[in-house]
Write an enzyme that holds these catalytic residues in place. Structure first.
Site, PDB file in Angstrom:
ATOM      1  N   ARG A 145     -10.070  11.511  35.588  1.00 49.90           N
ATOM      2  CA  ARG A 145     -10.418  11.512  37.009  1.00 49.90           C
ATOM      3  C   ARG A 145     -11.170  12.775  37.421  1.00 49.90           C
ATOM      4  O   ARG A 145     -11.595  12.906  38.562  1.00 49.90           O
ATOM      5  CB  ARG A 145      -9.142  11.382  37.854  1.00 49.90           C
ATOM      6  CG  ARG A 145      -8.365  10.128  37.577  1.00 49.90           C
ATOM      7  CD  ARG A 145      -7.062  10.138  38.342  1.00 49.90           C
ATOM      8  NE  ARG A 145      -7.267   9.880  39.738  1.00 49.90           N
ATOM      9  CZ  ARG A 145      -7.226   8.687  40.320  1.00 49.90           C
ATOM     10  NH1 ARG A 145      -6.986   7.629  39.574  1.00 49.90           N
ATOM     11  NH2 ARG A 145      -7.419   8.546  41.592  1.00 49.90           N
TER      12      ARG A 145
ATOM     13  N   CYS B  43     -10.136  13.411  41.320  1.00 51.87           N
ATOM     14  CA  CYS B  43      -8.994  14.271  41.023  1.00 51.87           C
ATOM     15  C   CYS B  43      -7.767  13.441  40.666  1.00 51.87           C
ATOM     16  O   CYS B  43      -7.661  12.282  41.035  1.00 51.87           O
ATOM     17  CB  CYS B  43      -8.616  15.193  42.182  1.00 51.87           C
ATOM     18  SG  CYS B  43      -9.989  16.087  42.873  1.00 51.87           S
TER      19      CYS B  43
ATOM     20  N   LYS C 149     -27.012   5.056  31.052  1.00 50.55           N
ATOM     21  CA  LYS C 149     -26.246   5.584  29.910  1.00 50.55           C
ATOM     22  C   LYS C 149     -26.908   6.849  29.375  1.00 50.55           C
ATOM     23  O   LYS C 149     -26.233   7.837  29.096  1.00 50.55           O
ATOM     24  CB  LYS C 149     -26.154   4.563  28.768  1.00 50.55           C
ATOM     25  CG  LYS C 149     -25.238   3.379  28.961  1.00 50.55           C
ATOM     26  CD  LYS C 149     -23.767   3.671  29.014  1.00 50.55           C
ATOM     27  CE  LYS C 149     -23.306   3.943  30.412  1.00 50.55           C
ATOM     28  NZ  LYS C 149     -22.914   2.832  31.242  1.00 50.55           N
TER      29      LYS C 149
ATOM     30  N   GLU D 122     -26.624   9.859  31.754  1.00 45.53           N
ATOM     31  CA  GLU D 122     -25.228  10.244  31.945  1.00 45.53           C
ATOM     32  C   GLU D 122     -24.708  11.131  30.806  1.00 45.53           C
ATOM     33  O   GLU D 122     -24.024  12.118  31.055  1.00 45.53           O
ATOM     34  CB  GLU D 122     -24.435   8.933  31.984  1.00 45.53           C
ATOM     35  CG  GLU D 122     -23.100   8.996  32.601  1.00 45.53           C
ATOM     36  CD  GLU D 122     -22.474   7.611  32.676  1.00 45.53           C
ATOM     37  OE1 GLU D 122     -23.042   6.623  32.161  1.00 45.53           O
ATOM     38  OE2 GLU D 122     -21.382   7.522  33.247  1.00 45.53           O
TER      39      GLU D 122
ATOM     40  N   ASN E 137      -5.921  14.876  46.547  1.00 49.50           N
ATOM     41  CA  ASN E 137      -7.023  14.041  46.058  1.00 49.50           C
ATOM     42  C   ASN E 137      -7.605  13.323  47.266  1.00 49.50           C
ATOM     43  O   ASN E 137      -6.860  12.711  48.032  1.00 49.50           O
ATOM     44  CB  ASN E 137      -6.448  13.033  45.042  1.00 49.50           C
ATOM     45  CG  ASN E 137      -7.446  11.952  44.666  1.00 49.50           C
ATOM     46  OD1 ASN E 137      -8.646  12.144  44.780  1.00 49.50           O
ATOM     47  ND2 ASN E 137      -6.935  10.821  44.215  1.00 49.50           N
ATOM     48  N   GLY E 138      -8.917  13.417  47.460  1.00 52.95           N
ATOM     49  CA  GLY E 138      -9.546  12.755  48.605  1.00 52.95           C
ATOM     50  C   GLY E 138     -10.470  13.719  49.317  1.00 52.95           C
ATOM     51  O   GLY E 138     -10.842  14.762  48.771  1.00 52.95           O
TER      52      GLY E 138
ATOM     53  N   LYS F 285     -14.258   9.671  35.545  1.00 52.28           N
ATOM     54  CA  LYS F 285     -14.203   8.240  35.247  1.00 52.28           C
ATOM     55  C   LYS F 285     -14.040   7.377  36.490  1.00 52.28           C
ATOM     56  O   LYS F 285     -14.616   6.321  36.603  1.00 52.28           O
ATOM     57  CB  LYS F 285     -13.047   8.000  34.262  1.00 52.28           C
ATOM     58  CG  LYS F 285     -12.916   6.576  33.776  1.00 52.28           C
ATOM     59  CD  LYS F 285     -14.044   6.218  32.832  1.00 52.28           C
ATOM     60  CE  LYS F 285     -14.063   4.751  32.502  1.00 52.28           C
ATOM     61  NZ  LYS F 285     -15.402   4.337  32.046  1.00 52.28           N
TER      62      LYS F 285
ATOM     63  N   TRP G 170     -11.969  17.181  40.281  1.00 47.85           N
ATOM     64  CA  TRP G 170     -13.404  16.875  40.248  1.00 47.85           C
ATOM     65  C   TRP G 170     -13.940  17.440  41.556  1.00 47.85           C
ATOM     66  O   TRP G 170     -13.566  16.982  42.640  1.00 47.85           O
ATOM     67  CB  TRP G 170     -13.618  15.365  40.158  1.00 47.85           C
ATOM     68  CG  TRP G 170     -15.069  15.005  40.071  1.00 47.85           C
ATOM     69  CD1 TRP G 170     -15.852  15.049  38.954  1.00 47.85           C
ATOM     70  CD2 TRP G 170     -15.916  14.543  41.135  1.00 47.85           C
ATOM     71  NE1 TRP G 170     -17.132  14.650  39.264  1.00 47.85           N
ATOM     72  CE2 TRP G 170     -17.201  14.335  40.588  1.00 47.85           C
ATOM     73  CE3 TRP G 170     -15.724  14.290  42.489  1.00 47.85           C
ATOM     74  CZ2 TRP G 170     -18.278  13.882  41.343  1.00 47.85           C
ATOM     75  CZ3 TRP G 170     -16.799  13.846  43.242  1.00 47.85           C
ATOM     76  CH2 TRP G 170     -18.057  13.638  42.671  1.00 47.85           C
TER      77      TRP G 170
ATOM     78  N   HIS H   9     -47.336   0.092  39.464  1.00 48.02           N
ATOM     79  CA  HIS H   9     -47.255   0.432  40.895  1.00 48.02           C
ATOM     80  C   HIS H   9     -46.781   1.866  41.107  1.00 48.02           C
ATOM     81  O   HIS H   9     -46.280   2.198  42.170  1.00 48.02           O
ATOM     82  CB  HIS H   9     -46.340  -0.566  41.614  1.00 48.02           C
ATOM     83  CG  HIS H   9     -46.859  -1.961  41.547  1.00 48.02           C
ATOM     84  ND1 HIS H   9     -47.964  -2.383  42.243  1.00 48.02           N
ATOM     85  CD2 HIS H   9     -46.452  -3.028  40.821  1.00 48.02           C
ATOM     86  CE1 HIS H   9     -48.209  -3.647  41.963  1.00 48.02           C
ATOM     87  NE2 HIS H   9     -47.303  -4.068  41.102  1.00 48.02           N
TER      88      HIS H   9
ATOM     89  N   GLU I 280     -29.326  -0.135  33.102  1.00 48.47           N
ATOM     90  CA  GLU I 280     -28.095   0.300  32.444  1.00 48.47           C
ATOM     91  C   GLU I 280     -28.408   1.266  31.295  1.00 48.47           C
ATOM     92  O   GLU I 280     -27.704   2.252  31.087  1.00 48.47           O
ATOM     93  CB  GLU I 280     -27.324  -0.943  31.957  1.00 48.47           C
ATOM     94  CG  GLU I 280     -26.032  -0.683  31.214  1.00 48.47           C
ATOM     95  CD  GLU I 280     -24.989   0.094  31.998  1.00 48.47           C
ATOM     96  OE1 GLU I 280     -25.152   0.304  33.205  1.00 48.47           O
ATOM     97  OE2 GLU I 280     -23.997   0.532  31.370  1.00 48.47           O
TER      98      GLU I 280
END
Ligand code: F6R
Length: 608
Positions: free
Chosen positions: A27, A2, A485, A488, A99-100, A603, A75, A504, A481
């Site tokens: 955010r 947030c 990506k 996401e 925020n938190g 972000k 968020w 495996h 990575e």
């Protein structure tokens, strides 16, 4: 997560609130809202689901005008992203944005229900509004009320509030979530980050944990939780006023992918002199410290963690140093053994990731030789905590999916490998890495020229439900990575695997519908990766290979091979991540997803 923005001024604050809030949208963008104290001293609240642009339209229609207000972009943590859970939250004479996470919200709610407060949301934040109202009525003093509220709260919070008893005053508190006070002319601000203040004020005060503040257009008073008035340092922002725009690009992500070229060129230009790497680029006396280092604990999250994994391969390849790379949310809660001579290295683009910050705080108490951070944001919580700081200078990364920050971290970590290699019995490692780094810009140019091919390949992924990425050695974290990506920004389920692990378990997934992407720089592991990919082909998997090895394919082989430019062993992760970023980007284009702001994400992850 947030974002919070607040303004108290001699002028009307609506447009300033919207402007500040838009810059904090990275955010979180589940909902947005603001509260303004109007000229007749009424709290006017406007809220919406979705983005700040929706709030802007609502604000035009509403009659909310005033000189003091708070704004919030959310968020969602507690409660769905629906209107009733949007901030600000009101309680009679007060309105707050938070925020938190309030850990004892349930307990506080019980207390407030007994006091006949009514709850209208599912959030943990609403307890703050009611508590503030309760203590405002009780103390009739803004500072005393804020102190009483913060004494009750457990967890992390940055709070911005207004109250109709003190019309020209912002009420502020902070613990474990960042909050800055911007000092302007005839107006003052609160903001979750420096960036939102960039066109408004160059002077700022950073609130520390357990501090509260009351702010008018002319005054800023900061207090400790014991009520002591504090003399806070006013700092000048070192942040350049870079205009953040997409330029000619359709998305920030593609722009940031392309910025990687300049980032690499500039890092080489700025950190390498006529005689090699400049001394102490990781901070005062850092070379000496690094040369005495016996162990390194890398700690980070997400993409930054993948960078740490690559560093582990590089450093253990060329030195006797024992490295571990660990996810911050694991590190922070477990028992950690710290042998003598261990360096703690935190890696973070934002410098605000809650788990990384808490890990760094924990590390401070565990006898490490030093706490070094590799970070992109100079005035961040992480850099302030660290003994040594390496700034990656990647510029603001706006796209939620991290690209250029990752490359800039890898370059920093290669520099670190160069310094550490001076203790190695292997000859000329530093020179070899330097040579490879210097060759990187031209290799990157050739890699970007693969964009057209990747765009075509992306069409094959559009309707897939799952994808596997495989690599060995330092290409394994690139497989991780690549999967991160893809999932996401395209919402396709993707996994990165060490190619040798395939048999495996994950081999069971392979059928004629599963794309399997092999990352295969031509090195000592190439034959092993080829064998693993043969196992996929034998089960009709759809194989894509990114390699600089010349492969002889039979006419019946459906494998798609993308020919990569040749590159040195050390720089290959930096080269091979580029087509993976582009692949995710073009699959997202095919799927028409929101590339820069994927669903459910933000972000900067400032909650655990
Ligand atoms: C992935 C991504 C995240 C971040 C992670 C850590 O594209 O952006 O996984 O890498 O949230 O963020 P920082 O590096 O800011 O600590």
């Amino acid at each position: 997560m947030c974002g919070i923005f607040g303004v108290v001024s001699s002028q009307q604050v609506q447009s300033s609130l919207i402007d500040g809030l838009s810059k904090l949208e990275y955010r979180g963008y589940d909902s947005a809202g603001l509260s303004i104290l109007t000229a007749n001293n009424k709290i006017k609240r406007v809220r919406c689901v979705g983005k700040v642009k929706n709030l802007k339209s609502l604000l035009v229609k509403s009659k909310s005008r005033g000189v003091c207000g708070i704004a919030h972009t959310r968020w969602a943590t507690h409660g769905e992203p629906i209107l009733k859970n949007s901030h600000p939250h009101n309680s009679k004479c007060v309105s707050i944005a938070h925020n938190g996470i309030i850990e004892n919200a349930d307990e506080l709610k019980k207390f407030l229900l007994k006091k006949k407060y009514k709850f209208t949301s599912d959030t943990d934040s609403e307890v703050i509004a009611h508590l503030l109202n309760y203590f405002v009525v009780y103390h009739n003093d803004a500072t005393k009320a804020l102190i009483a509220v913060t004494k009750k709260l457990q967890g992390s919070y940055a709070i911005g509030g207004i109250c109709d008893k003190w019309p020209g005053t912002l009420l502020v508190a902070c613990n474990g979530s960042p909050l800055l006070i911007g000092i302007g002319n005839d107006e003052n601000y609160i903001s979750s980050d420096m960036h939102a203040l960039s066109n408004k004020s160059e002077k700022f005060i950073l609130l520390s944990d357990m501090e509260i503040a009351t702010i008018t257009k002319d005054t800023v008073d900061v207090f400790s939780q014991s009520g002591k008035k504090l003399k806070k340092t006013i700092s000048n922002s070192t942040k350049s006023n870079i205009e953040i725009s997409k330029g000619t690009y359709k998305h920030f992500m593609r722009k940031e992918i392309y910025e990687q070229y300049d980032i690499v060129v500039n890092a080489i230009k700025n950190k390498i002199g006529a005689y090699g790497l400049l001394p102490n680029i990781f901070g005062p006396n850092s070379d000496k410290l690094l040369l005495k280092t016996k162990h390194i604990h890398f700690v980070a999250c997400g993409t930054s963690y993948n960078a740490a994994l690559i560093a582990k391969y590089w450093i253990e390849d060329v030195t006797d140093i024992v490295c571990t790379a660990e996810i911050a949310s694991e590190y922070r809660y477990r028992t950690v053994n710290v042998p003598k001579g261990t360096l703690f290295v935190a890696i973070s683009q934002s410098g605000e990731t809650a788990d990384t910050i808490y890990s760094a705080k924990k590390a401070k108490t565990r006898g490490y030789s030093s706490l070094l951070s590799i970070c992109n944001v100079p005035e961040s919580s992480l850099t302030r905590l660290s003994d040594l700081v390496y700034l990656t200078h990647a510029g603001p990364e706006i796209s939620v999916a991290s690209t250029k920050a990752f490359t800039s971290q890898l370059v920093a970590l290669l520099f670190m490998t160069m310094v550490l290699s001076r203790t190695s019995s292997l000859k000329n490692i530093e020179k070899t890495i330097l040579k490879q780094l210097k060759s990187l810009p031209s290799i990157l140019k050739r890699t970007f020229s693969l964009e057209k091919i990747i765009k075509t390949i992306a069409k094959n992924f559009k309707n897939k439900k799952h994808t596997l990425f495989l690599g060995r050695g330092a290409s394994y974290p690139i497989a991780l990575e690549a999967a991160l990506k893809l999932k996401e920004i395209t919402y396709i389920h993707a996994e990165g695997y060490a190619a040798g692990e395939l048999k495996h378990g994950p081999l069971a997934l392979v059928d004629k519908n599963l794309p399997v992407v092999g990352l295969m720089p031509d090195n000592n592991l190439v034959n092993q990766v080829l064998s693993n990919l043969a196992e996929v082909k034998a089960r009709q998997g759809l194989v894509y290979i990114f390699t600089n090895k010349k492969l002889k394919n039979s006419k019946t082989d459906k494998t798609k091979v993308v020919s990569m430019p040749s590159c040195g062993h050390f720089v290959s992760p930096i080269v091979y991540v580029i087509p993976m970023q582009l692949l995710a980007y073009y699959v997202a284009i095919e799927k028409k997803t929101n590339i820069d702001q994927p669903r459910n994400l933000a972000k900067s992850v400032t909650v655990e």
